[in-house]
Motif scaffolding. Structure first.
Motif, short mmCIF file in Angstrom:
data_model
loop_
_atom_site.label_atom_id
_atom_site.label_comp_id
_atom_site.label_asym_id
_atom_site.label_seq_id
_atom_site.Cartn_x
_atom_site.Cartn_y
_atom_site.Cartn_z
N ASN A 163 0.86 -1.18 0.00
CA ASN A 163 0.00 0.00 0.00
C ASN A 163 0.90 1.23 0.00
N THR A 199 -5.53 3.11 16.58
CA THR A 199 -4.26 3.41 15.93
C THR A 199 -3.92 4.86 16.25
N THR A 258 -5.75 -0.07 4.71
CA THR A 258 -5.09 -0.36 5.98
C THR A 258 -4.54 0.88 6.67
N SER A 259 -3.99 1.81 5.92
CA SER A 259 -3.40 3.01 6.53
C SER A 259 -4.46 4.01 7.00
N HIS A 288 0.30 4.30 0.70
CA HIS A 288 -0.03 5.35 1.67
C HIS A 288 0.37 4.91 3.07
N SER A 289 1.32 5.58 3.63
CA SER A 289 1.76 5.23 4.99
C SER A 289 0.76 5.79 6.01
N PRO A 290 0.71 5.20 7.18
CA PRO A 290 -0.14 5.75 8.24
C PRO A 290 0.23 7.21 8.55
#
Length: 162
Positions: A98, A150, A138-139, A100-102
């Motif tokens: 993915n 998160t 997910t992020s 896109h990081s968190p």
């Protein structure tokens, strides 16, 4: 999966409820179906109080602002209700890939929420909480695999809008 004609036919029953009415919420509120619906609303003198919008973009703040401004102008400057939004990677083959990081998603959220709060034509919004195991989103997850918030979830839960 209603035709425009059926949606318009049933709209009067919704109006009879005496509550605020939001248009159907779509990712593409500028598509042919929605334009036809709103044209029918105008022609029949029906009431739509808000335009519903979904967005699962790539975390580009300026692109999202541009989209919202366009939709707002497109339908007679009716207020917008962002019923779902988040950042997603629709082309990722796996969670690990993915793009896109968190951290990127948190930065996006920290920029876009205050901006939306400053717009008097945005009446509300809700983050779409993809699951942590969703490869596309997910992020954007608000909860981890243990059900704990998160970093994004903690920010969103503590954020106080106007």
């Amino acid at each position: 999966n209603l035709s425009v004609e059926k949606a318009l036919k049933y709209w009067k029953a919704l109006e009879a409820q005496g509550v605020h009415l939001c248009s159907p919420s779509t990712v593409h509120p500028d598509n042919e179906w929605m334009r036809a619906l709103m044209k029918g609303v105008e022609k029949q003198g029906l009431r739509v109080d808000f335009i519903g919008v979904h967005d699962y973009g790539n975390g580009n703040v300026e692109a999202f602002k541009k989209k919202l401004r366009k939709i707002h102008a497109m339908y007679g400057k009716r207020p917008l209700l962002i019923t779902e939004f988040a950042v997603a990677d629709w082309y990722t083959p796996t969670i690990e890939k993915n793009r896109h990081s968190p951290e990127k998603v948190l930065k996006y959220m920290k920029e876009i929420l205050p901006w939306m709060d400053q717009q008097d034509w945005i009446v509300g919004y809700a983050w779409f909480p993809f699951g942590i195991t969703s490869k596309q989103g997910t992020s954007s997850a608000l909860f981890d695999a243990k059900g704990e918030l998160t970093k994004l979830g903690r920010f969103y839960s503590n954020y106080r809008s106007r």
